[in-house]
Scaffold this motif. Structure first.
Motif, PDB file in Angstrom:
ATOM      1  N   LEU A  78     -32.689  64.397 -27.312  1.00 38.99           N
ATOM      2  CA  LEU A  78     -32.921  63.152 -27.199  1.00 38.99           C
ATOM      3  C   LEU A  78     -33.689  62.822 -26.733  1.00 38.99           C
ATOM      4  N   GLU A  79     -34.515  63.597 -26.134  1.00 33.70           N
ATOM      5  CA  GLU A  79     -36.103  63.143 -26.108  1.00 33.70           C
ATOM      6  C   GLU A  79     -36.485  62.676 -26.669  1.00 33.70           C
ATOM      7  N   GLN A  80     -36.395  63.297 -28.497  1.00 34.21           N
ATOM      8  CA  GLN A  80     -37.772  62.666 -29.710  1.00 34.21           C
ATOM      9  C   GLN A  80     -36.493  61.449 -29.873  1.00 34.21           C
ATOM     10  N   ALA A  81     -35.167  60.999 -29.301  1.00 33.40           N
ATOM     11  CA  ALA A  81     -34.214  59.933 -29.760  1.00 33.40           C
ATOM     12  C   ALA A  81     -34.849  58.555 -28.659  1.00 33.40           C
ATOM     13  N   ALA A  82     -35.629  59.180 -27.900  1.00 32.82           N
ATOM     14  CA  ALA A  82     -36.310  58.244 -27.322  1.00 32.82           C
ATOM     15  C   ALA A  82     -37.190  58.024 -27.380  1.00 32.82           C
ATOM     16  N   TYR A  83     -38.234  58.320 -28.266  1.00 36.46           N
ATOM     17  CA  TYR A  83     -39.418  57.851 -28.324  1.00 36.46           C
ATOM     18  C   TYR A  83     -39.452  57.117 -29.235  1.00 36.46           C
ATOM     19  N   LYS A  84     -38.480  57.760 -30.774  1.00 34.48           N
ATOM     20  CA  LYS A  84     -37.989  57.079 -31.891  1.00 34.48           C
ATOM     21  C   LYS A  84     -37.379  55.780 -31.242  1.00 34.48           C
ATOM     22  N   LEU A  85     -36.609  55.596 -30.351  1.00 37.20           N
ATOM     23  CA  LEU A  85     -36.310  54.032 -29.851  1.00 37.20           C
ATOM     24  C   LEU A  85     -36.921  53.450 -29.514  1.00 37.20           C
ATOM     25  N   ASP A  86     -37.756  53.801 -28.546  1.00 28.70           N
ATOM     26  CA  ASP A  86     -39.409  53.075 -28.103  1.00 28.70           C
ATOM     27  C   ASP A  86     -40.117  52.660 -28.996  1.00 28.70           C
ATOM     28  N   TYR A  88     -39.303  51.658 -31.720  1.00 26.09           N
ATOM     29  CA  TYR A  88     -39.093  50.666 -32.653  1.00 26.09           C
ATOM     30  C   TYR A  88     -38.855  49.410 -31.770  1.00 26.09           C
ATOM     31  N   SER A  89     -38.136  49.481 -30.655  1.00 27.02           N
ATOM     32  CA  SER A  89     -38.185  48.162 -29.858  1.00 27.02           C
ATOM     33  C   SER A  89     -39.191  47.871 -29.591  1.00 27.02           C
TER      34      SER A  89
END
Length: 102
Positions: A78-86, A88-89
């Motif tokens: 989840l932490e990795q996904a949050a970094y990727k989403l950040d 990308y945003s």
């Protein structure tokens, strides 16, 4: 009147006998209680020593340890996904600002 006096004496004897029985019971109960406490303390320290030396089996704890490991892996994902989403945003925000300037 003599019967009444005998009744009072009998009552006092019964109370006295009960008091003596209670005293004996308390005295008898004193020794086993100390032995029980001593045994409980020995058992507690023995188990503590076993735990501290690592000889305690984790069979009962193993399912919980496995769950903790799974949760740690999920949190890391989840932490990795949050970094990727950040990231990308931020990229989308930069594109939007660039288009807005035109």
């Amino acid at each position: 009147m003599a019967a009444a006096a005998e009744g009072v004496l009998a009552t006092r004897r019964d109370e006295s006998a009960r008091d003596d029985a209670a005293v004996e019971t308390a005295e008898e109960a004193k020794e086993p209680a100390e032995a029980d406490i001593t045994e409980l303390c020995r058992d507690m320290f023995s188990k503590m020593a076993t735990y501290l030396t690592g000889e305690l089996t984790d069979a009962g704890l193993q399912p919980y340890l496995d769950q903790i490991n799974v949760i740690e892996e999920q949190v890391a994902a989840l932490e990795q996904a949050a970094y990727k989403l950040d990231a990308y945003s931020k990229k989308l925000e930069a594109k939007y600002k660039k288009l807005e300037k035109r």
